[in-house]
Design a protein around this motif. Sequence first.
Motif, mmCIF file in Angstrom:
data_model
loop_
_atom_site.group_PDB
_atom_site.id
_atom_site.type_symbol
_atom_site.label_atom_id
_atom_site.label_comp_id
_atom_site.label_asym_id
_atom_site.label_seq_id
_atom_site.Cartn_x
_atom_site.Cartn_y
_atom_site.Cartn_z
ATOM 1 N N ALA A 2 0.825 -1.200 0.000
ATOM 2 C CA ALA A 2 0.000 0.000 0.000
ATOM 3 C C ALA A 2 0.863 1.255 0.000
ATOM 4 O O ALA A 2 1.988 1.267 0.473
ATOM 5 N N ASN A 3 0.300 2.304 -0.499
ATOM 6 C CA ASN A 3 0.929 3.603 -0.590
ATOM 7 C C ASN A 3 0.788 4.333 0.754
ATOM 8 O O ASN A 3 -0.136 4.065 1.495
ATOM 9 N N VAL A 4 1.689 5.271 1.054
ATOM 10 C CA VAL A 4 1.585 6.005 2.316
ATOM 11 C C VAL A 4 0.702 7.235 2.193
ATOM 12 O O VAL A 4 0.237 7.758 3.192
ATOM 13 N N ASP A 5 0.462 7.730 0.986
ATOM 14 C CA ASP A 5 -0.357 8.921 0.842
ATOM 15 C C ASP A 5 -1.410 8.790 -0.258
ATOM 16 O O ASP A 5 -1.903 9.767 -0.781
ATOM 17 N N TYR A 21 -8.550 -10.417 -6.912
ATOM 18 C CA TYR A 21 -7.346 -10.584 -7.737
ATOM 19 C C TYR A 21 -6.898 -12.045 -7.727
ATOM 20 O O TYR A 21 -6.651 -12.636 -8.777
ATOM 21 N N ASP A 22 -6.813 -12.627 -6.534
ATOM 22 C CA ASP A 22 -6.374 -14.022 -6.401
ATOM 23 C C ASP A 22 -7.331 -14.986 -7.104
ATOM 24 O O ASP A 22 -6.898 -15.954 -7.730
ATOM 25 N N HIS A 23 -8.648 -14.705 -7.013
ATOM 26 C CA HIS A 23 -9.641 -15.558 -7.672
ATOM 27 C C HIS A 23 -9.461 -15.513 -9.195
ATOM 28 O O HIS A 23 -9.466 -16.549 -9.856
ATOM 29 N N LEU A 24 -9.311 -14.297 -9.718
ATOM 30 C CA LEU A 24 -9.143 -14.162 -11.166
ATOM 31 C C LEU A 24 -7.867 -14.842 -11.644
ATOM 32 O O LEU A 24 -7.876 -15.572 -12.624
ATOM 33 N N LEU A 25 -6.760 -14.584 -10.931
ATOM 34 C CA LEU A 25 -5.465 -15.103 -11.351
ATOM 35 C C LEU A 25 -5.330 -16.609 -11.119
ATOM 36 O O LEU A 25 -4.802 -17.329 -11.967
ATOM 37 N N GLY A 26 -5.833 -17.091 -9.996
ATOM 38 C CA GLY A 26 -5.627 -18.485 -9.629
ATOM 39 C C GLY A 26 -6.693 -19.455 -10.082
ATOM 40 O O GLY A 26 -6.448 -20.659 -10.179
ATOM 41 N N LYS A 27 -7.899 -18.961 -10.375
ATOM 42 C CA LYS A 27 -8.987 -19.870 -10.736
ATOM 43 C C LYS A 27 -9.579 -19.555 -12.116
ATOM 44 O O LYS A 27 -9.541 -20.380 -13.015
ATOM 45 N N GLU A 28 -10.112 -18.341 -12.263
ATOM 46 C CA GLU A 28 -10.847 -18.026 -13.489
ATOM 47 C C GLU A 28 -9.954 -17.990 -14.729
ATOM 48 O O GLU A 28 -10.293 -18.560 -15.762
ATOM 49 N N ARG A 29 -8.803 -17.330 -14.643
ATOM 50 C CA ARG A 29 -7.937 -17.216 -15.823
ATOM 51 C C ARG A 29 -7.417 -18.590 -16.275
ATOM 52 O O ARG A 29 -7.473 -18.903 -17.469
ATOM 53 N N PRO A 30 -6.922 -19.436 -15.352
ATOM 54 C CA PRO A 30 -6.461 -20.763 -15.803
ATOM 55 C C PRO A 30 -7.576 -21.591 -16.465
ATOM 56 O O PRO A 30 -7.316 -22.321 -17.424
ATOM 57 N N GLU A 31 -8.817 -21.459 -15.966
ATOM 58 C CA GLU A 31 -9.925 -22.184 -16.583
ATOM 59 C C GLU A 31 -10.160 -21.704 -18.014
ATOM 60 O O GLU A 31 -10.389 -22.514 -18.922
ATOM 61 N N ILE A 32 -10.098 -20.391 -18.226
ATOM 62 C CA ILE A 32 -10.297 -19.828 -19.566
ATOM 63 C C ILE A 32 -9.147 -20.232 -20.488
ATOM 64 O O ILE A 32 -9.367 -20.572 -21.660
ATOM 65 N N LYS A 70 -2.838 -2.240 -10.063
ATOM 66 C CA LYS A 70 -2.516 -0.807 -10.007
ATOM 67 C C LYS A 70 -3.239 -0.139 -8.834
ATOM 68 O O LYS A 70 -2.661 0.668 -8.107
ATOM 69 N N ARG A 71 -4.501 -0.490 -8.641
ATOM 70 C CA ARG A 71 -5.312 0.102 -7.571
ATOM 71 C C ARG A 71 -4.765 -0.273 -6.191
ATOM 72 O O ARG A 71 -4.631 0.583 -5.315
ATOM 73 N N MET A 72 -4.459 -1.562 -6.001
ATOM 74 C CA MET A 72 -3.953 -2.011 -4.693
ATOM 75 C C MET A 72 -2.627 -1.336 -4.362
ATOM 76 O O MET A 72 -2.352 -1.033 -3.207
ATOM 77 N N VAL A 107 -24.334 5.573 8.515
ATOM 78 C CA VAL A 107 -23.414 5.418 7.398
ATOM 79 C C VAL A 107 -22.004 5.217 7.941
ATOM 80 O O VAL A 107 -21.690 5.640 9.050
ATOM 81 N N THR A 108 -21.175 4.557 7.153
ATOM 82 C CA THR A 108 -19.762 4.383 7.479
ATOM 83 C C THR A 108 -18.967 4.938 6.321
ATOM 84 O O THR A 108 -19.225 4.596 5.161
ATOM 85 N N LEU A 109 -17.992 5.808 6.621
ATOM 86 C CA LEU A 109 -17.152 6.395 5.584
ATOM 87 C C LEU A 109 -16.021 5.421 5.269
ATOM 88 O O LEU A 109 -15.192 5.127 6.129
ATOM 89 N N VAL A 110 -16.027 4.905 4.048
ATOM 90 C CA VAL A 110 -15.049 3.902 3.618
ATOM 91 C C VAL A 110 -14.364 4.357 2.332
ATOM 92 O O VAL A 110 -14.720 5.383 1.755
ATOM 93 N N GLY A 111 -13.427 3.562 1.859
ATOM 94 C CA GLY A 111 -12.754 3.866 0.602
ATOM 95 C C GLY A 111 -13.715 3.775 -0.573
ATOM 96 O O GLY A 111 -14.707 3.054 -0.527
ATOM 97 N N ASP A 112 -13.411 4.520 -1.628
ATOM 98 C CA ASP A 112 -14.287 4.535 -2.802
ATOM 99 C C ASP A 112 -14.416 3.155 -3.440
ATOM 100 O O ASP A 112 -15.429 2.856 -4.063
ATOM 101 N N ASP A 113 -13.410 2.303 -3.275
ATOM 102 C CA ASP A 113 -13.442 0.958 -3.866
ATOM 103 C C ASP A 113 -14.357 0.005 -3.114
ATOM 104 O O ASP A 113 -14.623 -1.089 -3.579
#
Length: 160
Positions: A2-5, A21-32, A70-72, A107-113
Amino acid sequence: MANVDGPPITAVGMAALKARYDHLLGKERPEIVEIVSWAAGNGDRSENGDYLYGRKRMREIDRELAHLAKRMKALRVVNPAEQPDKSRIFFGAKVTLTDENDNERMVTLVGDDEQDAGKGLIGWSSPMAKALRGAEVGDLRTVRLPGGEKEWEVVAIDYS
Protein backbone atom coordinates in the motif's frame (compact mmCIF):
# COMPACT_ATOMS: atom_id res chain seq x y z
CA MET A 1 1.89 -3.15 -1.07
CA ALA A 2 0.00 0.00 0.00
CA ASN A 3 0.93 3.60 -0.59
CA VAL A 4 1.59 6.00 2.32
CA ASP A 5 -0.36 8.92 0.84
CA GLY A 6 -2.80 7.35 -1.61
CA PRO A 7 -6.59 7.15 -1.36
CA PRO A 8 -7.74 5.46 1.87
CA ILE A 9 -9.24 1.98 2.14
CA THR A 10 -10.05 -0.22 5.14
CA ALA A 11 -8.20 -3.48 5.72
CA VAL A 12 -11.45 -5.33 4.92
CA GLY A 13 -11.74 -3.46 1.61
CA MET A 14 -8.14 -4.23 0.68
CA ALA A 15 -8.68 -7.91 1.55
CA ALA A 16 -11.71 -7.98 -0.78
CA LEU A 17 -9.67 -6.51 -3.65
CA LYS A 18 -6.88 -9.02 -3.00
CA ALA A 19 -9.39 -11.91 -2.88
CA ARG A 20 -10.85 -10.81 -6.23
CA TYR A 21 -7.35 -10.58 -7.74
CA ASP A 22 -6.37 -14.02 -6.40
CA HIS A 23 -9.64 -15.56 -7.67
CA LEU A 24 -9.14 -14.16 -11.17
CA LEU A 25 -5.46 -15.10 -11.35
CA GLY A 26 -5.63 -18.48 -9.63
CA LYS A 27 -8.99 -19.87 -10.74
CA GLU A 28 -10.85 -18.03 -13.49
CA ARG A 29 -7.94 -17.22 -15.82
CA PRO A 30 -6.46 -20.76 -15.80
CA GLU A 31 -9.93 -22.18 -16.58
CA ILE A 32 -10.30 -19.83 -19.57
CA VAL A 33 -6.76 -20.62 -20.78
CA GLU A 34 -7.68 -24.32 -20.73
CA ILE A 35 -10.89 -23.72 -22.72
CA VAL A 36 -9.06 -21.56 -25.28
CA SER A 37 -6.30 -24.17 -25.68
CA TRP A 38 -8.86 -26.95 -26.15
CA ALA A 39 -10.90 -24.82 -28.60
CA ALA A 40 -7.80 -23.84 -30.57
CA GLY A 41 -7.08 -27.52 -31.18
CA ASN A 42 -10.49 -27.97 -32.80
CA GLY A 43 -9.55 -26.42 -36.12
CA ASP A 44 -11.12 -23.32 -37.68
CA ARG A 45 -10.88 -20.60 -35.03
CA SER A 46 -12.93 -18.00 -36.96
CA GLU A 47 -16.19 -19.87 -36.29
CA ASN A 48 -15.28 -21.46 -32.97
CA GLY A 49 -17.49 -19.85 -30.30
CA ASP A 50 -15.54 -21.32 -27.37
CA TYR A 51 -12.30 -19.95 -28.79
CA LEU A 52 -13.68 -16.49 -29.60
CA TYR A 53 -15.51 -16.12 -26.28
CA GLY A 54 -12.52 -17.48 -24.36
CA ARG A 55 -10.10 -15.00 -25.96
CA LYS A 56 -12.52 -12.13 -25.25
CA ARG A 57 -12.99 -13.23 -21.62
CA MET A 58 -9.23 -13.63 -21.15
CA ARG A 59 -8.69 -10.02 -22.30
CA GLU A 60 -11.37 -8.86 -19.83
CA ILE A 61 -9.71 -10.79 -16.99
CA ASP A 62 -6.26 -9.43 -17.89
CA ARG A 63 -7.63 -5.86 -17.91
CA GLU A 64 -9.27 -6.35 -14.52
CA LEU A 65 -6.10 -7.93 -13.08
CA ALA A 66 -4.04 -4.95 -14.29
CA HIS A 67 -6.59 -2.52 -12.83
CA LEU A 68 -6.68 -4.32 -9.47
CA ALA A 69 -2.87 -4.52 -9.25
CA LYS A 70 -2.52 -0.81 -10.01
CA ARG A 71 -5.31 0.10 -7.57
CA MET A 72 -3.95 -2.01 -4.69
CA LYS A 73 -0.53 -0.45 -5.16
CA ALA A 74 -1.97 3.09 -5.02
CA LEU A 75 -4.29 2.61 -2.02
CA ARG A 76 -3.42 3.34 1.62
CA VAL A 77 -4.81 0.99 4.27
CA VAL A 78 -6.21 2.98 7.19
CA ASN A 79 -7.33 1.51 10.50
CA PRO A 80 -10.24 3.66 11.76
CA ALA A 81 -9.63 2.51 15.35
CA GLU A 82 -6.27 4.36 15.27
CA GLN A 83 -7.95 7.71 14.57
CA PRO A 84 -6.56 10.10 17.25
CA ASP A 85 -9.55 12.50 17.30
CA LYS A 86 -12.61 10.31 17.75
CA SER A 87 -14.88 13.29 18.44
CA ARG A 88 -14.93 14.30 14.76
CA ILE A 89 -15.88 12.50 11.55
CA PHE A 90 -12.92 11.20 9.57
CA PHE A 91 -12.23 8.12 7.44
CA GLY A 92 -13.76 4.94 8.88
CA ALA A 93 -16.25 6.68 11.16
CA LYS A 94 -19.62 5.03 11.71
CA VAL A 95 -22.00 7.95 11.85
CA THR A 96 -25.62 8.17 12.98
CA LEU A 97 -27.53 11.00 11.32
CA THR A 98 -31.06 12.36 11.52
CA ASP A 99 -32.85 14.53 8.99
CA GLU A 100 -35.44 17.28 9.58
CA ASN A 101 -38.19 14.62 9.85
CA ASP A 102 -36.25 12.69 12.55
CA ASN A 103 -35.50 9.86 10.10
CA GLU A 104 -32.35 8.15 11.32
CA ARG A 105 -29.63 6.88 9.01
CA MET A 106 -26.34 5.13 9.79
CA VAL A 107 -23.41 5.42 7.40
CA THR A 108 -19.76 4.38 7.48
CA LEU A 109 -17.15 6.39 5.58
CA VAL A 110 -15.05 3.90 3.62
CA GLY A 111 -12.75 3.87 0.60
CA ASP A 112 -14.29 4.53 -2.80
CA ASP A 113 -13.44 0.96 -3.87
CA GLU A 114 -15.63 -0.50 -1.12
CA GLN A 115 -18.63 1.83 -1.17
CA ASP A 116 -22.10 0.28 -1.15
CA ALA A 117 -24.89 2.75 -0.40
CA GLY A 118 -27.37 -0.08 0.16
CA LYS A 119 -25.26 -1.25 3.10
CA GLY A 120 -24.61 2.27 4.37
CA LEU A 121 -20.99 2.27 3.14
CA ILE A 122 -20.32 5.75 1.80
CA GLY A 123 -17.28 6.37 -0.44
CA TRP A 124 -14.67 8.79 0.91
CA SER A 125 -14.99 11.17 -2.04
CA SER A 126 -18.80 11.08 -2.26
CA PRO A 127 -20.74 14.32 -1.68
CA MET A 128 -22.09 13.03 1.65
CA ALA A 129 -18.65 12.01 2.96
CA LYS A 130 -17.18 15.36 1.92
CA ALA A 131 -19.99 17.21 3.71
CA LEU A 132 -19.55 15.15 6.90
CA ARG A 133 -15.74 15.33 7.16
CA GLY A 134 -14.63 17.04 10.36
CA ALA A 135 -18.15 17.31 11.82
CA GLU A 136 -18.85 16.73 15.52
CA VAL A 137 -21.94 15.41 17.32
CA GLY A 138 -24.64 18.08 17.12
CA ASP A 139 -23.33 19.64 13.88
CA LEU A 140 -25.73 20.21 10.99
CA ARG A 141 -24.39 19.45 7.53
CA THR A 142 -26.04 20.12 4.19
CA VAL A 143 -25.46 17.50 1.53
CA ARG A 144 -26.00 18.24 -2.15
CA LEU A 145 -27.61 15.19 -3.70
CA PRO A 146 -28.97 14.64 -7.23
CA GLY A 147 -32.49 15.17 -5.85
CA GLY A 148 -31.55 18.46 -4.17
CA GLU A 149 -30.05 19.55 -0.86
CA LYS A 150 -30.71 17.70 2.37
CA GLU A 151 -29.69 18.67 5.88
CA TRP A 152 -28.47 16.08 8.38
CA GLU A 153 -27.64 16.37 12.07
CA VAL A 154 -24.78 14.28 13.43
CA VAL A 155 -26.19 12.25 16.35
CA ALA A 156 -23.31 9.82 17.06
CA ILE A 157 -19.79 9.01 15.87
CA ASP A 158 -18.19 5.60 16.44
CA TYR A 159 -14.80 4.20 15.44
CA SER A 160 -15.09 0.69 16.94
